[in-house]
Design a protein around this motif. Structure first.
Motif, PDB file in Angstrom:
ATOM      1  N   VAL A   1     -75.529   2.101  -5.120  1.00 51.16           N
ATOM      2  CA  VAL A   1     -75.533   0.692  -4.716  1.00 51.16           C
ATOM      3  C   VAL A   1     -74.413   0.420  -3.722  1.00 51.16           C
ATOM      4  O   VAL A   1     -74.584  -0.369  -2.783  1.00 51.16           O
ATOM      5  N   SER A   2     -73.277   1.094  -3.875  1.00 47.86           N
ATOM      6  CA  SER A   2     -72.207   0.913  -2.893  1.00 47.86           C
ATOM      7  C   SER A   2     -72.637   1.411  -1.518  1.00 47.86           C
ATOM      8  O   SER A   2     -72.327   0.786  -0.492  1.00 47.86           O
ATOM      9  N   VAL A   3     -73.366   2.531  -1.474  1.00 43.72           N
ATOM     10  CA  VAL A   3     -73.889   3.030  -0.199  1.00 43.72           C
ATOM     11  C   VAL A   3     -74.847   2.010   0.412  1.00 43.72           C
ATOM     12  O   VAL A   3     -74.775   1.679   1.601  1.00 43.72           O
ATOM     13  N   LEU A   4     -75.745   1.505  -0.411  1.00 42.09           N
ATOM     14  CA  LEU A   4     -76.772   0.584   0.078  1.00 42.09           C
ATOM     15  C   LEU A   4     -76.189  -0.725   0.579  1.00 42.09           C
ATOM     16  O   LEU A   4     -76.601  -1.246   1.624  1.00 42.09           O
ATOM     17  N   THR A   5     -75.246  -1.282  -0.151  1.00 41.93           N
ATOM     18  CA  THR A   5     -74.653  -2.547   0.308  1.00 41.93           C
ATOM     19  C   THR A   5     -73.887  -2.338   1.605  1.00 41.93           C
ATOM     20  O   THR A   5     -73.910  -3.193   2.497  1.00 41.93           O
ATOM     21  N   ARG A   6     -73.263  -1.181   1.760  1.00 43.73           N
ATOM     22  CA  ARG A   6     -72.549  -0.902   3.014  1.00 43.73           C
ATOM     23  C   ARG A   6     -73.528  -0.647   4.158  1.00 43.73           C
ATOM     24  O   ARG A   6     -73.266  -1.050   5.291  1.00 43.73           O
ATOM     25  N   LEU A   7     -74.655  -0.007   3.867  1.00 39.55           N
ATOM     26  CA  LEU A   7     -75.687   0.111   4.899  1.00 39.55           C
ATOM     27  C   LEU A   7     -76.154  -1.269   5.340  1.00 39.55           C
ATOM     28  O   LEU A   7     -76.314  -1.538   6.540  1.00 39.55           O
ATOM     29  N   HIS A   8     -76.368  -2.148   4.383  1.00 46.48           N
ATOM     30  CA  HIS A   8     -76.819  -3.506   4.682  1.00 46.48           C
ATOM     31  C   HIS A   8     -75.800  -4.254   5.543  1.00 46.48           C
ATOM     32  O   HIS A   8     -76.184  -5.003   6.458  1.00 46.48           O
ATOM     33  N   ARG A   9     -74.537  -4.028   5.278  1.00 47.20           N
ATOM     34  CA  ARG A   9     -73.475  -4.738   6.007  1.00 47.20           C
ATOM     35  C   ARG A   9     -73.040  -4.017   7.278  1.00 47.20           C
ATOM     36  O   ARG A   9     -72.202  -4.528   8.028  1.00 47.20           O
ATOM     37  N   GLY A  10     -73.569  -2.824   7.499  1.00 49.41           N
ATOM     38  CA  GLY A  10     -73.193  -2.050   8.677  1.00 49.41           C
ATOM     39  C   GLY A  10     -71.851  -1.382   8.568  1.00 49.41           C
ATOM     40  O   GLY A  10     -71.234  -1.041   9.586  1.00 49.41           O
ATOM     41  N   THR A  11     -71.389  -1.133   7.338  1.00 46.90           N
ATOM     42  CA  THR A  11     -70.064  -0.533   7.146  1.00 46.90           C
ATOM     43  C   THR A  11     -70.136   0.857   6.516  1.00 46.90           C
ATOM     44  O   THR A  11     -69.108   1.407   6.136  1.00 46.90           O
ATOM     45  N   TRP A  12     -71.349   1.425   6.380  1.00 46.44           N
ATOM     46  CA  TRP A  12     -71.470   2.794   5.873  1.00 46.44           C
ATOM     47  C   TRP A  12     -71.179   3.742   7.037  1.00 46.44           C
ATOM     48  O   TRP A  12     -71.959   3.837   7.977  1.00 46.44           O
ATOM     49  N   VAL A  13     -70.048   4.388   7.004  1.00 43.50           N
ATOM     50  CA  VAL A  13     -69.499   5.255   8.046  1.00 43.50           C
ATOM     51  C   VAL A  13     -69.127   4.438   9.280  1.00 43.50           C
ATOM     52  O   VAL A  13     -67.963   4.380   9.671  1.00 43.50           O
ATOM     53  N   SER A  14     -70.108   3.810   9.906  1.00 46.08           N
ATOM     54  CA  SER A  14     -69.866   2.946  11.058  1.00 46.08           C
ATOM     55  C   SER A  14     -71.097   2.091  11.267  1.00 46.08           C
ATOM     56  O   SER A  14     -72.181   2.400  10.734  1.00 46.08           O
ATOM     57  N   PRO A  15     -70.992   1.017  12.061  1.00 43.28           N
ATOM     58  CA  PRO A  15     -72.194   0.210  12.316  1.00 43.28           C
ATOM     59  C   PRO A  15     -73.328   1.018  12.939  1.00 43.28           C
ATOM     60  O   PRO A  15     -74.491   0.845  12.570  1.00 43.28           O
ATOM     61  N   ALA A  16     -73.003   1.900  13.874  1.00 42.18           N
ATOM     62  CA  ALA A  16     -74.049   2.684  14.544  1.00 42.18           C
ATOM     63  C   ALA A  16     -74.698   3.668  13.589  1.00 42.18           C
ATOM     64  O   ALA A  16     -75.925   3.851  13.602  1.00 42.18           O
ATOM     65  N   VAL A  17     -73.897   4.318  12.739  1.00 43.77           N
ATOM     66  CA  VAL A  17     -74.452   5.246  11.752  1.00 43.77           C
ATOM     67  C   VAL A  17     -75.318   4.483  10.759  1.00 43.77           C
ATOM     68  O   VAL A  17     -76.427   4.931  10.416  1.00 43.77           O
ATOM     69  N   SER A  18     -74.861   3.341  10.289  1.00 40.17           N
ATOM     70  CA  SER A  18     -75.649   2.535   9.348  1.00 40.17           C
ATOM     71  C   SER A  18     -77.002   2.185   9.948  1.00 40.17           C
ATOM     72  O   SER A  18     -78.043   2.289   9.272  1.00 40.17           O
ATOM     73  N   ALA A  19     -77.021   1.774  11.208  1.00 39.05           N
ATOM     74  CA  ALA A  19     -78.263   1.372  11.856  1.00 39.05           C
ATOM     75  C   ALA A  19     -79.222   2.552  11.993  1.00 39.05           C
ATOM     76  O   ALA A  19     -80.433   2.414  11.759  1.00 39.05           O
ATOM     77  N   ARG A  20     -78.702   3.721  12.362  1.00 41.38           N
ATOM     78  CA  ARG A  20     -79.571   4.897  12.488  1.00 41.38           C
ATOM     79  C   ARG A  20     -80.184   5.274  11.137  1.00 41.38           C
ATOM     80  O   ARG A  20     -81.385   5.551  11.057  1.00 41.38           O
ATOM     81  N   VAL A  21     -79.375   5.292  10.100  1.00 39.93           N
ATOM     82  CA  VAL A  21     -79.878   5.691   8.781  1.00 39.93           C
ATOM     83  C   VAL A  21     -80.939   4.713   8.298  1.00 39.93           C
ATOM     84  O   VAL A  21     -82.000   5.114   7.803  1.00 39.93           O
TER      85      VAL A  21
END
Length: 250
Positions: free
Chosen positions: A145-165
Motif C-alpha cells: 500500500v505504501s508503494v501504491l500510494t506513492r505511485l498515486h502521488r508521483g513519489t515512488w522513486v520519482s514522478p517520471a518513474v511513477s508515471a511510467r510504472v
C-alpha cells in the motif's frame, strides 16, 4: 498468518480495512512491479534506451502467464517487453528484463525506497529446485500500500518513474480477484467513472492482488495477499472486499 490485507484512502491515508497488514507472505508475480520500477529508473537515467530491442533468446523459455511464449516474434522494443509484464504478467518477458538489468539492480529498488520484506527474489522458473530461492517474491500488505500510494502521488522513486510504472500497469488484464467486483472490461483501459490499476500474483496456494481504484469520490489503494489453499473461498472473499472498494470510491 495466511492473509495480509490493507485498504487506505490514497489521498488521506485513512485506513478503511486491515488484517495483519505486516504479515510477510508469498506474493508470486506482484513483485514484478519492482522490476518495472527498476526499468523505468534505467530509462530515465539513460542506461537503457527506449529504442533498444530485447531478444527473448537470452533466457530459457518459460511458460504459464504471458503471451510471448505463444508469439512468433523473438525480439521486441524494451517498452513492449515492459507492457507484456504489466498487462499479462509475462514470465518470459520478466526474465528477459531481469537479464538486461541484473537481478541485483532490481533488488536494490525496494530497500532504497524503504521496503523491508517486499522483494523479488529470483527469476521465474518452470521448476524451482532446492538450490533456487524458495519463492519468487514476498511482501506485506502495508508495504505494498505504501508503494501504491506513492505511485498515486508521483513519489515512488520519482514522478517520471511513477508515471511510467502506472502506464505499464494500466492495461492489467487479470480481474479475477479484487478487481473482479468492479465490473470492468479487463481488455479495455477504462476512462469511465471507475478506473483500476492493479497487479496480481498467482501460484499454488497464492492469490494476491494490489492496486489503485479511482472513482467519483476518491482513490483507494488496496493490497490483499492470501496464502490460503482454499482457492474458491479465497476468491470469493477477495471479490467481497472488491465490493467494499467499489462502494468506497463511489
Amino acid at each position: 498468518m495466511t492473509w495480509s490485507v490493507l485498504v487506505v484512502d490514497a489521498g488521506t491515508d485513512e485506513v478503511l480495512a486491515a488484517e495483519t497488514p505486516d504479515a510477510v507472505l508469498r506474493t508470486a508475480s506482484v513483485a514484478k512491479v519492482l522490476l518495472l520500477s527498476a526499468l523505468a529508473e534505467a530509462l530515465e537515467a539513460g542506461t537503457v534506451t527506449a529504442s533498444e530491442v530485447l531478444d527473448r533468446s537470452v533466457t530459457p523459455r518459460v511458460a504459464d502467464s504471458g503471451l510471448w511464449h505463444r508469439l512468433d516474434v523473438a525480439a521486441l522494443p524494451v517498452g513492449d517487453v515492459a507492457t507484456l509484464v504489466g498487462t499479462v504478467s509475462d514470465n518470459w518477458a520478466t526474465n528477459v528484463l531481469v537479464e538486461r538489468l541484473g537481478l541485483g539492480v532490481v533488488q536494490a529498488v525496494g530497500p532504497r525506497e524503504g521496503l523491508g520484506a517486499t522483494q523479488l527474489w529470483d527469476v521465474v522458473r518452470d521448476d524451482r529446485g532446492p538450490a533456487d530461492p524458495p519463492t519468487l517474491s514476498t511482501g506485506t500488505a502495508s508495504e505494498w500500500v505504501s508503494v501504491l500510494t506513492r505511485l498515486h502521488r508521483g513519489t515512488w522513486v520519482s514522478p517520471a518513474v511513477s508515471a511510467r510504472v502506472l502506464g505499464w500497469l494500466a492495461g492489467g488484464a487479470d480481474h479475477s480477484m479484487v478487481a473482479g467486483a468492479l465490473g470492468l472490461d479487463p481488455l479495455v483501459v477504462p476512462d469511465g467513472p471507475v478506473r483500476v490499476v492493479s497487479k496480481t500474483g498467482t501460484d499454488d496456494g497464492v492469490r494476491c492482488d494490489v492496486g489503485l481504484v479511482t472513482g467519483p469520490g476518491r482513490t483507494v489503494a488496496y493490497a490483499v495477499l492470501a496464502n490460503d489453499g482454499d482457492v474458491t473461498a479465497t476468491l470469493a472473499r477477495m471479490r467481497g472486499l472488491g465490493d467494499r472498494v467499489r462502494a468506497w470510491v463511489s
